[in-house]
Every structure is written in structure tokens, then in C-alpha cells.
Design a protein around this motif. Sequence first.
Motif, short mmCIF file in Angstrom:
data_model
loop_
_atom_site.label_atom_id
_atom_site.label_comp_id
_atom_site.label_asym_id
_atom_site.label_seq_id
_atom_site.Cartn_x
_atom_site.Cartn_y
_atom_site.Cartn_z
N LYS A 172 5.54 2.13 -4.09
CA LYS A 172 4.44 1.99 -5.05
C LYS A 172 3.33 2.99 -4.74
CE LYS A 172 5.05 -2.89 -6.16
NZ LYS A 172 4.50 -4.25 -6.02
N LEU A 173 2.98 3.08 -3.47
CA LEU A 173 1.91 3.99 -3.07
C LEU A 173 2.32 5.45 -3.20
CD1 LEU A 173 -0.93 4.29 -2.09
CD2 LEU A 173 -0.14 3.95 0.23
N ALA A 174 3.51 5.78 -2.70
CA ALA A 174 3.97 7.17 -2.74
C ALA A 174 4.14 7.66 -4.18
CB ALA A 174 5.29 7.32 -1.97
N SER A 175 4.78 6.85 -5.02
CA SER A 175 4.96 7.28 -6.41
C SER A 175 3.63 7.30 -7.15
CB SER A 175 5.97 6.38 -7.13
OG SER A 175 5.50 5.05 -7.23
N GLY A 176 2.74 6.38 -6.79
CA GLY A 176 1.40 6.38 -7.38
C GLY A 176 0.60 7.61 -7.01
N MET A 177 0.85 8.15 -5.83
CA MET A 177 0.18 9.38 -5.39
C MET A 177 0.81 10.61 -6.05
SD MET A 177 -0.36 8.60 -1.34
CE MET A 177 -1.41 9.99 -0.98
#
Length: 113
Positions: free
Chosen positions: A46-51
Amino acid sequence: MAVQVGAVQLEKGHGGKGVLLSGVPGVRRGKVVILGGGTVGTNSAKLASGMGADTVILDVNTNRLGYLDDIFGSRITPIYSDPARWRSTSRRHLVIGGVLIPEPRRPSWSARS
């Protein structure tokens, strides 16, 4: 937190190669490989794709990979994990380990009296 800490460590000022996970026009996005699609792997994705990172999740549970594909769509690449696939993800900037390895059971003969 692993993705955030990893992103900082990729900065030149912190000894990294100067990779920006989100990329910029004319420069490729950073690649994040996440080992395990459980709670840790899902939240890291979630965090990596959100970044904006190019995010790959490796797992051995095909049902879980299908679930991750449903919730993330094209924002991640779910891949069945085996040695050949691990080698095929060789261009990676950040690896997140989210695999649960249960503590091995102690043999009954080694129990203390």
C-alpha cells in the motif's frame, strides 16, 4: 515503516544510489520487491504503490496473490514465489521481507524434565 526507511536510505545523502521511488519525468521509478503477501506485505505494498514505486509481491499462496490482485489492480505485480522468479526480479532497489517463518517445534525427546 520499512518502505519509508528504505526510501530514505536510497537517497545519496544517506549513502544510497539516489533512487527516487516515485521517479521523475525521464527517470524510471524505483522498484520495490516484497517477500510475502500477508499483513506486512500488504501494508508495505500500500505504501510503496502509493509512493509511486514499481511494486512486486512474491508469495507462495495463489489464493492470496489473487486477493492482492483484486484489491490493488494494476498498481502492483503479484508473482508466485520460486527461485527462478526471485532471480527474474533482479533489478530491484528495495527488498522488504514480510515472510512469517514459524518457530520450529522442539522435538519431544528434547523436552526438559
